[in-house]
Design a protein around this motif. Structure first.
Motif, PDB file in Angstrom:
ATOM      1  N   PHE A 136       0.830  -1.197   0.000  1.00  0.00           N
ATOM      2  CA  PHE A 136       0.000   0.000   0.000  1.00  0.00           C
ATOM      3  C   PHE A 136       0.870   1.253   0.000  1.00  0.00           C
ATOM      4  O   PHE A 136       0.644   2.181  -0.786  1.00  0.00           O
ATOM      5  N   ALA A 137       1.886   1.268   0.845  1.00  0.00           N
ATOM      6  CA  ALA A 137       2.768   2.426   0.930  1.00  0.00           C
ATOM      7  C   ALA A 137       3.465   2.672  -0.403  1.00  0.00           C
ATOM      8  O   ALA A 137       3.570   3.807  -0.864  1.00  0.00           O
ATOM      9  N   ALA A 144      -0.273   6.635  -6.207  1.00  0.00           N
ATOM     10  CA  ALA A 144      -1.470   5.794  -6.232  1.00  0.00           C
ATOM     11  C   ALA A 144      -2.113   5.686  -7.606  1.00  0.00           C
ATOM     12  O   ALA A 144      -3.336   5.717  -7.737  1.00  0.00           O
ATOM     13  N   PRO A 145      -1.303   5.555  -8.678  1.00  0.00           N
ATOM     14  CA  PRO A 145      -1.877   5.594 -10.019  1.00  0.00           C
ATOM     15  C   PRO A 145      -2.954   4.541 -10.248  1.00  0.00           C
ATOM     16  O   PRO A 145      -3.890   4.776 -10.998  1.00  0.00           O
ATOM     17  N   MET A 150     -10.353   4.551  -6.111  1.00  0.00           N
ATOM     18  CA  MET A 150     -10.817   3.916  -4.874  1.00  0.00           C
ATOM     19  C   MET A 150     -10.562   4.816  -3.672  1.00  0.00           C
ATOM     20  O   MET A 150     -11.386   4.926  -2.769  1.00  0.00           O
ATOM     21  N   ILE A 151      -9.401   5.445  -3.682  1.00  0.00           N
ATOM     22  CA  ILE A 151      -9.056   6.363  -2.594  1.00  0.00           C
ATOM     23  C   ILE A 151     -10.046   7.524  -2.561  1.00  0.00           C
ATOM     24  O   ILE A 151     -10.549   7.895  -1.507  1.00  0.00           O
TER      25      ILE A 151
ATOM     26  N   VAL B 199      -0.836  12.044  -1.726  1.00  0.00           N
ATOM     27  CA  VAL B 199      -1.993  11.781  -2.596  1.00  0.00           C
ATOM     28  C   VAL B 199      -3.204  11.431  -1.764  1.00  0.00           C
ATOM     29  O   VAL B 199      -4.311  11.939  -1.987  1.00  0.00           O
ATOM     30  N   GLN B 200      -3.001  10.526  -0.829  1.00  0.00           N
ATOM     31  CA  GLN B 200      -4.118  10.081   0.001  1.00  0.00           C
ATOM     32  C   GLN B 200      -4.663  11.235   0.830  1.00  0.00           C
ATOM     33  O   GLN B 200      -5.877  11.445   0.891  1.00  0.00           O
ATOM     34  N   VAL B 201      -3.773  11.962   1.444  1.00  0.00           N
ATOM     35  CA  VAL B 201      -4.194  13.091   2.277  1.00  0.00           C
ATOM     36  C   VAL B 201      -5.042  14.055   1.468  1.00  0.00           C
ATOM     37  O   VAL B 201      -6.142  14.439   1.875  1.00  0.00           O
ATOM     38  N   ARG B 202      -4.551  14.419   0.299  1.00  0.00           N
ATOM     39  CA  ARG B 202      -5.293  15.380  -0.514  1.00  0.00           C
ATOM     40  C   ARG B 202      -6.618  14.805  -0.979  1.00  0.00           C
ATOM     41  O   ARG B 202      -7.645  15.490  -0.995  1.00  0.00           O
TER      42      ARG B 202
END
Lengths: 244, 244
Positions: A136-137, A144-145, A150-151, B199-202
């Motif tokens: 995941f990291a 996260a392409p 999903m995110i 990316v996740q944070v945003r």
DNA sequence: CAGAATTTTGACCAGTTGGAAAAATGTTAG
DNA sequence: CTAACATTTTTCCAACTGGTCAAAATTCTG
């Protein structure tokens, strides 16, 4: 020693047309049909998890995965005709499992036990599924392409929902008023750190404190941090309510 | 907009034998000698940082780096004859810069301002040097094969030293008694999270709260977390002493 | 057991990768 | 201006990469 795989919980009731090899019409990989297919796919996914989590998508090679899975490359490609399908499957399974601990946080429970349990669950995942955490990291680091949607949808919705729960607890004066989103981030960060930066953690703690006990130490510390912060307090005030 | 590079502060007083091309005798890359060498190496390192931080060591290619650096691959290889020397140089520079904020934490200062400043500095680094953070994270995820010794020696020593400082503060009752190592880990984790999982944070914060203000929000939240934790407290108690 | 379906293998391929060699082009001190 | 050096480009290569294909081996089913 270590629990090896996240259960997929993916039985997929639809019988589907069978007898057509594993490769499906439109480029998607079908659900495994025979016993062998199921087994081999599991072996492959297990090997792929190892390799992808260590080298990232681009850095991992099909040969490495095949070797770790104990089969030839063409044989592996018989089950997953494309490299990125293996990855997609892993990531797909992963996100669901990843969200589960947060989903369990119950709006009707007591705030502190709920939050504390959430932290514990996340920490246990870091301990028991470090490769999943690193996979995941890795994906995150690369922007996260492959899972950005999903995110942006599933993950965001869940966090929004739980942020509302936290806000409600704050409104009721049950926990300190602070930013619920960053609160969640800080729980993710502190717990996943023990999987993603494991080498560093162990190196810094040294052979003594870096052993198996480190997760218990971490749990104890994080509990204190999230409950009290660093402000010194007098003698024994009762710990977080809701024991165990 | 964004500060582009970590200054190297590497003037290296020794004059060395010059006139011998960039490539040194034993396979090591010499310090740049001419103006052009210095410039080009900087350009290459800047490009390499971008690529390595995004794809990790194995996932990055010399071609990508060369393209981003605006030169041909052989030309790049003239300055860094091996791919891993570029990486080594980056990592080498990086660790020093990475340790600086912690080094600044002063045993003679007031605990809370010191800790708070440390958190701020780390958060600023996450904001201003996200690629460096990701480069580091990538290396960690892969088991830190290229910097494990530095981690085990330099980093460990520094952390040991600062852990003693924290312990002293605890002994004096100035901060809560808790695990100093995990305290440091949690500061690393929470701050670097904003670079590594940007990316996740945003995505989770959405377009509104995910904008430029997110680092200020994070700083405010983290300050609260490390000071008070989540225990609700009555009206305005004075905030962390020692302003800005 | 036979035949069909599934699984595995070996040979192969085109594109990419890290890197070497050498020729060609600057640059600069004398 | 020119020799000596520094830099750049061109060409090339062997190893590796993701992936194909047909044939062989195995497993399953009746």
């Amino acid at each position: 020693m270590a629990p090896s795989k996240l259960k997929s919980a993916e039985t997929d009731a639809a019988p589907r047309r069978r007898r057509k090899s594993v490769v499906a019409v439109d480029g998607e990989t079908e659900r495994p049909v025979t016993r062998i297919q199921r087994e081999k796919q599991d072996i492959i996914l297990e090997a792929a998890l190892e390799v992808f989590s260590l080298h990232g998508f681009r850095g991992a090679t099909i040969d490495q995965i095949a070797e770790r899975a104990g089969m030839s490359k063409p044989n592996l490609l018989y089950y997953f005709p494309r490299k990125d399908e293996i990855h997609r499957r892993l990531i797909g399974q992963l996100l669901k499992t990843w969200l589960a601990p947060l989903e369990e946080m119950d709006a009707n429970g007591d705030p502190f036990p709920e939050i504390r349990s959430y932290i514990r669950r996340k920490l246990e995942m870091a301990r028991d599924f470090p490769r999943e955490s690193r996979l995941f990291a890795n994906e995150m680091l690369q922007g996260a392409p492959r899972i950005i949607e999903m995110i942006e949808v599933d993950l965001k919705n869940l966090v929004d929902e739980k942020a509302r729960v936290l806000l409600a607890w704050m409104d009721q004066g049950k926990i300190a008023r602070t930013d619920p989103y960053h609160l969640i981030f800080s729980i993710w960060a502190t717990t996943q750190h023990y999987a993603d930066f494991d080498v560093q953690v162990r190196a810094v703690l040294g052979p003594g404190r870096g052993g198996e006990g480190r997760f218990e130490d971490a749990a104890r510390y994080l509990e204190h941090l999230f409950l009290y912060g660093l402000t010194p307090r007098p003698r024994s005030i009762d710990k977080m309510s809701g024991k165990s």
